[in-house]
Design an enzyme around this catalytic site. Structure first.
Site, PDB file in Angstrom:
ATOM      1  N   ASP A  84       0.824  -1.211   0.000  1.00 11.06           N
ATOM      2  CA  ASP A  84       0.000   0.000   0.000  1.00 11.06           C
ATOM      3  C   ASP A  84       0.859   1.263   0.000  1.00 11.06           C
ATOM      4  O   ASP A  84       2.049   1.240   0.361  1.00 11.06           O
ATOM      5  CB  ASP A  84      -0.891   0.043   1.253  1.00 11.06           C
ATOM      6  CG  ASP A  84      -1.956  -1.034   1.247  1.00 11.06           C
ATOM      7  OD1 ASP A  84      -1.997  -1.813   0.273  1.00 11.06           O
ATOM      8  OD2 ASP A  84      -2.728  -1.099   2.220  1.00 11.06           O
ATOM      9  N   ASP A  85       0.219   2.367  -0.390  1.00 11.14           N
ATOM     10  CA  ASP A  85       0.728   3.744  -0.214  1.00 11.14           C
ATOM     11  C   ASP A  85       1.747   4.189  -1.255  1.00 11.14           C
ATOM     12  O   ASP A  85       2.265   5.303  -1.160  1.00 11.14           O
ATOM     13  CB  ASP A  85       1.339   3.960   1.182  1.00 11.14           C
ATOM     14  CG  ASP A  85       0.317   3.791   2.290  1.00 11.14           C
ATOM     15  OD1 ASP A  85      -0.884   3.744   1.964  1.00 11.14           O
ATOM     16  OD2 ASP A  85       0.720   3.702   3.466  1.00 11.14           O
ATOM     17  N   HIS A 135      -5.935   2.720  -4.009  1.00  7.17           N
ATOM     18  CA  HIS A 135      -5.819   3.017  -2.574  1.00  7.17           C
ATOM     19  C   HIS A 135      -6.297   4.451  -2.316  1.00  7.17           C
ATOM     20  O   HIS A 135      -5.786   5.112  -1.416  1.00  7.17           O
ATOM     21  CB  HIS A 135      -4.371   2.825  -2.128  1.00  7.17           C
ATOM     22  CG  HIS A 135      -4.211   2.617  -0.644  1.00  7.17           C
ATOM     23  ND1 HIS A 135      -4.971   1.710   0.074  1.00  7.17           N
ATOM     24  CD2 HIS A 135      -3.370   3.196   0.258  1.00  7.17           C
ATOM     25  CE1 HIS A 135      -4.598   1.733   1.342  1.00  7.17           C
ATOM     26  NE2 HIS A 135      -3.633   2.634   1.490  1.00  7.17           N
ATOM     27  N   HIS A 139      -5.256   9.111  -0.093  1.00  3.66           N
ATOM     28  CA  HIS A 139      -5.169   8.284   1.115  1.00  3.66           C
ATOM     29  C   HIS A 139      -6.231   8.718   2.128  1.00  3.66           C
ATOM     30  O   HIS A 139      -5.977   8.883   3.316  1.00  3.66           O
ATOM     31  CB  HIS A 139      -3.770   8.366   1.732  1.00  3.66           C
ATOM     32  CG  HIS A 139      -3.450   7.190   2.622  1.00  3.66           C
ATOM     33  ND1 HIS A 139      -3.756   7.165   3.956  1.00  3.66           N
ATOM     34  CD2 HIS A 139      -2.844   5.997   2.346  1.00  3.66           C
ATOM     35  CE1 HIS A 139      -3.357   6.023   4.480  1.00  3.66           C
ATOM     36  NE2 HIS A 139      -2.805   5.290   3.523  1.00  3.66           N
ATOM     37  N   HIS A 236       3.713  -2.345   3.014  1.00  8.88           N
ATOM     38  CA  HIS A 236       3.720  -0.984   2.459  1.00  8.88           C
ATOM     39  C   HIS A 236       5.008  -0.713   1.689  1.00  8.88           C
ATOM     40  O   HIS A 236       6.099  -1.112   2.129  1.00  8.88           O
ATOM     41  CB  HIS A 236       3.577   0.060   3.574  1.00  8.88           C
ATOM     42  CG  HIS A 236       2.266  -0.025   4.306  1.00  8.88           C
ATOM     43  ND1 HIS A 236       2.053  -0.902   5.339  1.00  8.88           N
ATOM     44  CD2 HIS A 236       1.100   0.659   4.120  1.00  8.88           C
ATOM     45  CE1 HIS A 236       0.808  -0.761   5.788  1.00  8.88           C
ATOM     46  NE2 HIS A 236       0.206   0.173   5.066  1.00  8.88           N
TER      47      HIS A 236
END
Length: 705
Positions: A84-85, A135, A139, A236
């Site tokens: 993620d991210d 995602h 965020h 991540h």
């Protein structure tokens, strides 16, 4: 004949301010991104409806666009690593390198704003056989966001990915999510809404919580399924320092491969078709426009930071030069006290007057009460219709003459007075100005130096009891008088104020008298004197009390004329840049200073205020408050220093914060109006201020503090 003042630019200015704020807001949203799967500021909120057990006790891949939820899980010894991210320019390439080295594939849930910043990384992810999911764009916590924000977050992300890759994604991992068992009612509602736009939710079986940086060994342990089961593992590749994640991944992959695990994408793991589909032309084009908008917002924000940095450096440098020059000026004044011959030559005081009935009697009485031994007062009535000349004549004061003329303007009235004056030293005084008994004597002492051609006195605001008057009082003391001390030391004084100035008669005659082709005849005249080779100095002890505008409308009209006239004079005397001597000092010191601090920086002030509003929205309030109070403290110290130099009380300092919020904006809008008027070639009319007689009241009520 003067045309009406231009007004269309106010709409353009407002439009520009709104666009700038919108652009900075875009930048704030896409750069203030969080990371990790920990709780957001409002995560954990619920709408009172708990998710069904068929979701919280099911597999991590959820399809919620049907009446009954459908879930899938990884088969045994199958791991879908998810990151993620990202994409992150530092950590994503390292993660990809580790995956390629171990022949593993994974699914990357990317943040749309970061996709726009690093589209090449998203293309590399796909090119190396990995999968991409959404995602959100910034965020955002979907469970706490309103419906319009949720829809926008998902739509913008799909468009960003489509612009970068030509593909449109369907997988979604909401920020701050983890295992199905951790879902709240609000989380479930957000996922159901997203399913309506074609998204399949992907949560996790194992959350490594690598964003907490627990150490590589702990991350490996958290990512290892028990008893050979399959799992979707949450890790991540962006949002912070991911060196532990990279190290853990390099240990996890060979270790679990030896145990018979395979590493694949989410879709391949559940034996589903490829999740990304070809994007339509419209989606790709709109995504490209979004990327361009984001890039432009970044450049604007960078430009604003640069502008603020330049303005701050210039402001601090200006203050340092002002204080340094003020100290030198004070030492110079102290040294020359008692060391020069006293000037006692005859002086003619010229008072141009047009409808000055409110103050003219007080002005003339204050001049006649002067302690200077050889003084004549010449009141030039410029066609007044309120009986100004009659008032002076009825006073029958010795040494006072009244000269009447048809209305021709202030410069013509001054030139009339210069022609009829008998003395070699001339003091020019506005008709709303009151002198102290020692003002003339102190003002002319500088003429003991034969190189001095003109002297500026110290103008003070008489009507300072109200808030607007206090603001102008602070401006006169801080801005005008600190500047005049600096100009004196640097020998580039651009303006002797019309309220109080002394000249050698021969100097005025040699430069052709007071010019009438600009609206700031005092600035124009002073620049002519400097270019003629004479020194122009400042006498702080020669005090004149003047009536400042008492309403915002009057203030606007006065400052509009001053600013426009000053720009006229600057343009008229631009050739001083190439001259030697005193004219060159004006051209290479005074004119650049005026250009930067009276024209260019005020023109940028609206943008600076917009940036301050942007800071209120996106910067920590503690940081913003500290910055604001720091600047205010610096201004207060400057103001206090200037007030002490002028022997004024510090009481008016309480009005300084309000001056920065209201008065400053009026002043920079005046500059905007003046510049526009000058650029389009309009001719501004002389706009006279209505007098109330508050300067005259000084003779009966005493000096205001």
């Amino acid at each position: 004949m003067a045309r009406r003042d231009p007004r269309a630019h106010w709409f353009l200015l407002l439009l520009g301010v709104v666009l700038l704020l919108a652009t900075l807001t875009v930048h704030g949203l896409v750069t203030g991104l969080g990371g990790g799967s920990g709780p957001a500021g409002q995560a954990g909120t619920t709408d009172g409806t708990a998710p069904p057990k068929s979701v919280t006790e099911a597999g991590p891949v959820l399809r919620l666009d049907r009446p009954e939820p459908v879930s899938r899980a990884m088969p045994d010894r199958t791991i879908a690593l998810t990151f993620d991210d990202g994409p992150d320019p530092r950590w994503t390439p390292q993660v990809l390198d580790v995956l390629r080295r171990h022949h593993a594939h994974a699914t990357f849930f990317v943040v749309g704003a970061r996709v726009n910043e690093h589209p090449e990384l998203v293309r590399r992810i796909l090119a190396e056989g990995h999968e991409i999911g959404s995602h959100t764009f910034t965020h955002a916590d979907l469970s706490a966001a309103p419906a319009w924000r949720r829809e926008l977050e998902l739509s913008l992300t799909r468009k960003a990915i489509a612009s970068a890759t030509g593909r449109e994604v369907t997988l979604l991992r909401p920020p701050y999510s983890s295992l199905p068992s951790a879902l709240t009612g609000a989380d479930y509602h957000a996922l159901r809404t997203a399913a309506g736009s074609g998204h399949v939710a992907v949560l996790a079986d194992l959350d490594t919580r690598d964003w907490q940086r627990p150490g590589a060994a702990q991350i490996v342990k958290a990512a290892t399924p028990a008893d050979g089961r399959g799992a979707v593992v949450l890790m991540h590749d962006g949002g912070g320092d991911r060196d532990q994640t990279v190290a853990a991944l390099d240990r996890l992959l060979p270790e679990l491969t030896r145990q018979g695990y395979r590493f694949t994408t989410v879709s391949a793991g559940i034996d589903a078709p490829e999740s990304a589909v070809a994007a339509g032309t419209g989606t790709r084009i709109s995504g490209t426009l979004v990327r361009w908008t984001q890039a432009a917002a970044g450049r604007v924000a960078t430009g604003m930071n640069l502008l603020l940095g330049i303005a701050l450096v210039l402001g601090v440098a200006r203050l340092a030069v002002q204080v340094f020059c003020a100290q030198r000026h004070v030492r110079r004044v102290r040294r020359r006290t008692g060391h020069r011959p006293e000037v006692r030559a005859p002086v003619s005081v010229i008072v141009p007057a047009y409808n000055e009935a409110a103050n003219i009697a007080a002005t003339v009485r204050s001049l006649v009460a002067s302690d200077y031994p050889a003084l004549e007062v010449i009141v030039v009535d410029d066609g007044s219709t309120d009986g100004t000349a009659d008032i002076v004549e009825r006073m029958r004061l010795r040494g006072v003459r009244v000269v009447r003329q048809a209305n021709a303007g202030k410069p013509a009235a001054l030139n009339t007075g210069i022609r009829v004056a008998r003395a070699g030293l001339l003091v020019l005084v506005d008709g709303d100005t009151v002198f102290q008994a020692d003002t003339v004597r102190r003002l002319v002492q500088g003429f003991a130096d034969p190189t001095v051609g003109a002297i500026s006195g110290n103008t003070k605001v008489a009507n300072r009891r109200r808030l607007l008057g206090r603001w102008q009082h602070l401006e006169y003391v801080i801005g005008f008088n600190l500047d005049r001390r600096m100009y004196d030391v640097l020998e580039c004084m651009p303006t002797i104020p019309g309220a109080i100035g002394a000249f050698r008669r021969e100097v005025l005659l040699s430069v052709g008298g007071v010019p009438g082709d600009t609206l700031a005849e005092d600035t124009d005249l002073t620049m002519k004197v400097l270019r003629a080779g004479w020194r122009v100095v400042y006498e702080e002890a020669a005090i004149a009390w003047t009536e400042a505008p008492s309403t915002l409308r009057q203030l606007w009209r006065q400052r509009y004329r001053w600013c426009y006239g000053t720009m006229q004079a600057m343009w008229k005397h631009r050739h001083a840049l190439r001259e030697p001597g005193a004219g060159g000092k004006l051209g290479r010191r005074g004119l650049p200073y005026l250009t930067v601090f009276q024209v260019l920086l005020p023109l940028t002030a609206p943008a600076v205020d917009v940036f301050a509003l942007y800071g209120l929205l996106f910067l920590p309030w503690s940081t913003l408050a500290l910055s604001w109070f720091g600047l205010l403290l610096l201004q207060a110290l400057t103001a206090g220093y200037a007030l002490r130099l002028d022997r004024e009380r510090l009481g008016p300092l309480w009005a300084l914060p309000l001056q920065q919020i209201v008065y400053r904006q009026v002043m920079y809008l005046v500059v905007v109006q003046s510049v526009v008027t000058a650029v389009i070639g309009n001719r501004l009319r002389w706009q006279r201020m209505a007098r109330t007689g508050e300067a005259a009241a000084l003779l009966t009520t005493g000096r205001s503090g």
